[in-house]
Scaffold this motif. Structure first.
Motif, PDB file in Angstrom:
ATOM      1  N   MET A 145     -29.392  50.598 -10.693  1.00  0.00           N
ATOM      2  CA  MET A 145     -28.188  50.240 -11.429  1.00  0.00           C
ATOM      3  C   MET A 145     -27.030  49.948 -10.472  1.00  0.00           C
ATOM      4  O   MET A 145     -26.227  49.042 -10.713  1.00  0.00           O
ATOM      5  CB  MET A 145     -27.818  51.363 -12.398  1.00  0.00           C
ATOM      6  CG  MET A 145     -28.857  51.580 -13.486  1.00  0.00           C
ATOM      7  SD  MET A 145     -28.410  52.841 -14.688  1.00  0.00           S
ATOM      8  CE  MET A 145     -27.093  52.025 -15.570  1.00  0.00           C
ATOM      9  N   GLY A 146     -26.968  50.703  -9.380  1.00  0.00           N
ATOM     10  CA  GLY A 146     -25.953  50.419  -8.378  1.00  0.00           C
ATOM     11  C   GLY A 146     -26.162  49.050  -7.755  1.00  0.00           C
ATOM     12  O   GLY A 146     -25.203  48.314  -7.509  1.00  0.00           O
ATOM     13  N   SER A 147     -27.413  48.682  -7.507  1.00  0.00           N
ATOM     14  CA  SER A 147     -27.721  47.368  -6.943  1.00  0.00           C
ATOM     15  C   SER A 147     -27.353  46.256  -7.906  1.00  0.00           C
ATOM     16  O   SER A 147     -26.845  45.202  -7.501  1.00  0.00           O
ATOM     17  CB  SER A 147     -29.217  47.292  -6.601  1.00  0.00           C
ATOM     18  OG  SER A 147     -29.555  48.228  -5.593  1.00  0.00           O
ATOM     19  N   ALA A 148     -27.604  46.481  -9.205  1.00  0.00           N
ATOM     20  CA  ALA A 148     -27.243  45.482 -10.210  1.00  0.00           C
ATOM     21  C   ALA A 148     -25.734  45.305 -10.276  1.00  0.00           C
ATOM     22  O   ALA A 148     -25.223  44.172 -10.360  1.00  0.00           O
ATOM     23  CB  ALA A 148     -27.793  45.894 -11.576  1.00  0.00           C
ATOM     24  N   ALA A 149     -24.993  46.424 -10.215  1.00  0.00           N
ATOM     25  CA  ALA A 149     -23.540  46.340 -10.230  1.00  0.00           C
ATOM     26  C   ALA A 149     -23.032  45.600  -8.996  1.00  0.00           C
ATOM     27  O   ALA A 149     -22.110  44.777  -9.090  1.00  0.00           O
ATOM     28  CB  ALA A 149     -22.937  47.744 -10.293  1.00  0.00           C
ATOM     29  N   LYS A 150     -23.630  45.862  -7.843  1.00  0.00           N
ATOM     30  CA  LYS A 150     -23.230  45.169  -6.620  1.00  0.00           C
ATOM     31  C   LYS A 150     -23.433  43.671  -6.750  1.00  0.00           C
ATOM     32  O   LYS A 150     -22.577  42.872  -6.353  1.00  0.00           O
ATOM     33  CB  LYS A 150     -24.014  45.704  -5.421  1.00  0.00           C
ATOM     34  CG  LYS A 150     -23.633  45.063  -4.085  1.00  0.00           C
ATOM     35  CD  LYS A 150     -24.398  45.691  -2.939  1.00  0.00           C
ATOM     36  CE  LYS A 150     -23.938  45.127  -1.601  1.00  0.00           C
ATOM     37  NZ  LYS A 150     -24.215  43.678  -1.464  1.00  0.00           N
ATOM     38  N   ALA A 151     -24.570  43.258  -7.334  1.00  0.00           N
ATOM     39  CA  ALA A 151     -24.841  41.832  -7.508  1.00  0.00           C
ATOM     40  C   ALA A 151     -23.803  41.184  -8.432  1.00  0.00           C
ATOM     41  O   ALA A 151     -23.323  40.075  -8.170  1.00  0.00           O
ATOM     42  CB  ALA A 151     -26.246  41.635  -8.075  1.00  0.00           C
ATOM     43  N   LEU A 152     -23.422  41.893  -9.497  1.00  0.00           N
ATOM     44  CA  LEU A 152     -22.437  41.353 -10.440  1.00  0.00           C
ATOM     45  C   LEU A 152     -21.070  41.204  -9.778  1.00  0.00           C
ATOM     46  O   LEU A 152     -20.408  40.164  -9.918  1.00  0.00           O
ATOM     47  CB  LEU A 152     -22.330  42.270 -11.659  1.00  0.00           C
ATOM     48  CG  LEU A 152     -23.522  42.268 -12.614  1.00  0.00           C
ATOM     49  CD1 LEU A 152     -23.385  43.385 -13.640  1.00  0.00           C
ATOM     50  CD2 LEU A 152     -23.642  40.917 -13.320  1.00  0.00           C
ATOM     51  N   PHE A 153     -20.629  42.225  -9.065  1.00  0.00           N
ATOM     52  CA  PHE A 153     -19.321  42.140  -8.417  1.00  0.00           C
ATOM     53  C   PHE A 153     -19.322  41.101  -7.292  1.00  0.00           C
ATOM     54  O   PHE A 153     -18.310  40.433  -7.057  1.00  0.00           O
ATOM     55  CB  PHE A 153     -18.892  43.512  -7.894  1.00  0.00           C
ATOM     56  CG  PHE A 153     -18.275  44.373  -8.961  1.00  0.00           C
ATOM     57  CD1 PHE A 153     -16.965  44.171  -9.356  1.00  0.00           C
ATOM     58  CD2 PHE A 153     -19.013  45.371  -9.591  1.00  0.00           C
ATOM     59  CE1 PHE A 153     -16.385  44.958 -10.348  1.00  0.00           C
ATOM     60  CE2 PHE A 153     -18.449  46.156 -10.588  1.00  0.00           C
ATOM     61  CZ  PHE A 153     -17.131  45.952 -10.971  1.00  0.00           C
ATOM     62  N   ASN A 154     -20.447  40.948  -6.599  1.00  0.00           N
ATOM     63  CA  ASN A 154     -20.528  39.915  -5.571  1.00  0.00           C
ATOM     64  C   ASN A 154     -20.420  38.522  -6.178  1.00  0.00           C
ATOM     65  O   ASN A 154     -19.765  37.628  -5.628  1.00  0.00           O
ATOM     66  CB  ASN A 154     -21.832  40.043  -4.786  1.00  0.00           C
ATOM     67  CG  ASN A 154     -21.788  41.166  -3.759  1.00  0.00           C
ATOM     68  OD1 ASN A 154     -20.727  41.683  -3.443  1.00  0.00           O
ATOM     69  ND2 ASN A 154     -22.945  41.558  -3.246  1.00  0.00           N
ATOM     70  N   LEU A 155     -21.078  38.310  -7.324  1.00  0.00           N
ATOM     71  CA  LEU A 155     -20.975  37.029  -8.024  1.00  0.00           C
ATOM     72  C   LEU A 155     -19.524  36.746  -8.407  1.00  0.00           C
ATOM     73  O   LEU A 155     -19.026  35.630  -8.266  1.00  0.00           O
ATOM     74  CB  LEU A 155     -21.857  37.037  -9.273  1.00  0.00           C
ATOM     75  CG  LEU A 155     -23.353  36.823  -9.078  1.00  0.00           C
ATOM     76  CD1 LEU A 155     -24.084  37.028 -10.402  1.00  0.00           C
ATOM     77  CD2 LEU A 155     -23.631  35.425  -8.544  1.00  0.00           C
ATOM     78  N   HIS A 156     -18.865  37.763  -8.914  1.00  0.00           N
ATOM     79  CA  HIS A 156     -17.467  37.630  -9.315  1.00  0.00           C
ATOM     80  C   HIS A 156     -16.587  37.338  -8.106  1.00  0.00           C
ATOM     81  O   HIS A 156     -15.646  36.533  -8.178  1.00  0.00           O
ATOM     82  CB  HIS A 156     -17.032  38.925  -9.997  1.00  0.00           C
ATOM     83  CG  HIS A 156     -15.736  38.839 -10.728  1.00  0.00           C
ATOM     84  ND1 HIS A 156     -15.396  37.781 -11.546  1.00  0.00           N
ATOM     85  CD2 HIS A 156     -14.669  39.704 -10.777  1.00  0.00           C
ATOM     86  CE1 HIS A 156     -14.198  37.978 -12.069  1.00  0.00           C
ATOM     87  NE2 HIS A 156     -13.730  39.134 -11.601  1.00  0.00           N
ATOM     88  N   GLN A 157     -16.896  37.958  -6.989  1.00  0.00           N
ATOM     89  CA  GLN A 157     -16.129  37.756  -5.761  1.00  0.00           C
ATOM     90  C   GLN A 157     -16.270  36.327  -5.237  1.00  0.00           C
ATOM     91  O   GLN A 157     -15.272  35.672  -4.925  1.00  0.00           O
ATOM     92  CB  GLN A 157     -16.575  38.757  -4.703  1.00  0.00           C
ATOM     93  CG  GLN A 157     -15.858  38.646  -3.366  1.00  0.00           C
ATOM     94  CD  GLN A 157     -16.475  39.551  -2.322  1.00  0.00           C
ATOM     95  OE1 GLN A 157     -17.697  39.623  -2.181  1.00  0.00           O
ATOM     96  NE2 GLN A 157     -15.639  40.264  -1.570  1.00  0.00           N
ATOM     97  N   VAL A 158     -17.498  35.847  -5.135  1.00  0.00           N
ATOM     98  CA  VAL A 158     -17.725  34.512  -4.567  1.00  0.00           C
ATOM     99  C   VAL A 158     -17.192  33.414  -5.481  1.00  0.00           C
ATOM    100  O   VAL A 158     -17.005  32.272  -5.037  1.00  0.00           O
ATOM    101  CB  VAL A 158     -19.212  34.270  -4.244  1.00  0.00           C
ATOM    102  CG1 VAL A 158     -19.718  35.263  -3.232  1.00  0.00           C
ATOM    103  CG2 VAL A 158     -20.066  34.300  -5.506  1.00  0.00           C
ATOM    104  N   ALA A 159     -16.913  33.760  -6.728  1.00  0.00           N
ATOM    105  CA  ALA A 159     -16.324  32.780  -7.646  1.00  0.00           C
ATOM    106  C   ALA A 159     -14.815  32.670  -7.448  1.00  0.00           C
ATOM    107  O   ALA A 159     -14.145  31.942  -8.188  1.00  0.00           O
ATOM    108  CB  ALA A 159     -16.640  33.163  -9.093  1.00  0.00           C
TER     109      ALA A 159
END
Length: 286
Positions: A254-268
């Motif tokens: 779940m931590g890895s999934a959250a990291k992927a979501l925040f990274n997507l938001h960041q690169v946008a």
């Protein structure tokens, strides 16, 4: 974070010598009563307590040990050094060991509570230190925070902070996901938030940090996600959590999934927004 913390020390009657590479930040510190220092070295001269707040372990190492003018060579041997940065535990431990060789007490004391908590003096300090060092630091930290918690020896504060922020990211991601689903299904965001707060899905984000604009006053969502805890910093902290998971052999799906979501938001292009702006990621995906 460091600015409001320094202001609270001034309010408590302490003389605070401040330095920051940002002229705006330094000028604000002077406005609230701090004494302007021309350099980091000048700021620590004669200090009984040295407090730093930086973004990365590399910066902490450079400031105290590996830079052109390492502060450990300029700090009084009787001073207590408190680093409130959120960094990797290895750097915190190494810095403490190096400090001890110079006869200095160094502790890691990352904080939780955001800018609002720093301003209100309600931060939580998560401390990695010996028992004696913690006893020495506690009275100082209580001038800036509501909770001062001893996590264990050096580096323990950083590990506990990584665990906390990973869970915070998971909670915020889940809250955004659930609220967005309800809103898209025709529910009123405030009504849905109140329902979940009174049900088993209740959590910190719903209680004090609702991510939906117009639901709660005084939170970043009410001011276009300005201020608060930036997405860039959440991504950094989730990277630290992933390091802890690898070093300890702990699964964190779940931590890895959250990291992927925040990274997507960041690169946008949303890195400078508050982390509750993750709600936009779900809305944009539609």
């Amino acid at each position: 974070m460091g600015g409001p913390m320094a202001a609270n020390l001034v309010k408590a009657g302490h003389r605070v010598q401040a330095f920051d590479l940002s002229e705006a930040a330094l000028s604000h510190a002077v406005e609230v009563g701090c004494q302007r220092a021309a350099s980091a070295v000048a700021a620590v001269q004669g200090a009984e307590v040295v407090i730093s707040m930086l973004q990365t372990g590399r910066q902490v190492d450079s400031l105290y040990i590996g830079g052109d003018v390492p502060l450990f060579k300029h700090i009084d041997g009787k001073a207590l050094v408190i680093d409130c940065s959120t960094i990797d535990a290895a750097t915190a431990r190494n810095t403490a060991v190096t400090a001890a060789r110079s006869g200095l007490d160094f502790i890691d004391a990352p904080v939780s509570g955001g800018v609002a908590g720093a301003q209100a003096g309600t931060l939580t300090f998560i401390v990695g230190a010996s028992d004696a060092q913690f006893a020495r630091a506690e009275p100082v930290l209580k001038l800036m925070g509501k909770n001062v918690l001893h996590a264990g020896d050096h580096g323990a504060g950083q590990i506990a902070k990584a665990c906390n922020n990973m869970l915070l990211a998971v909670l915020m991601a889940g809250t955004c996901e659930a609220l967005n689903m309800g809103i898209k299904s025709g529910l009123d965001a405030k009504v849905l938030s109140d329902i979940i707060k009174r049900s088993s899905g209740n959590n910190w984000a719903l209680q004090v940090y609702n991510p939906v604009p117009g639901v709660m006053e005084g939170v970043p969502a009410a001011r276009n996600y300005q201020g608060g805890f930036q997405v860039n910093l959440m991504c950094k902290d989730l990277g630290l959590a992933m390091e802890v998971s690898q070093q300890s052999g702990s699964p964190v799906p779940m931590g890895s999934a959250a990291k992927a979501l925040f990274n997507l938001h960041q690169v946008a292009g949303n890195g400078s927004l508050d982390f509750s702006s993750l709600l936009q990621l779900f809305r944009d995906a539609e």
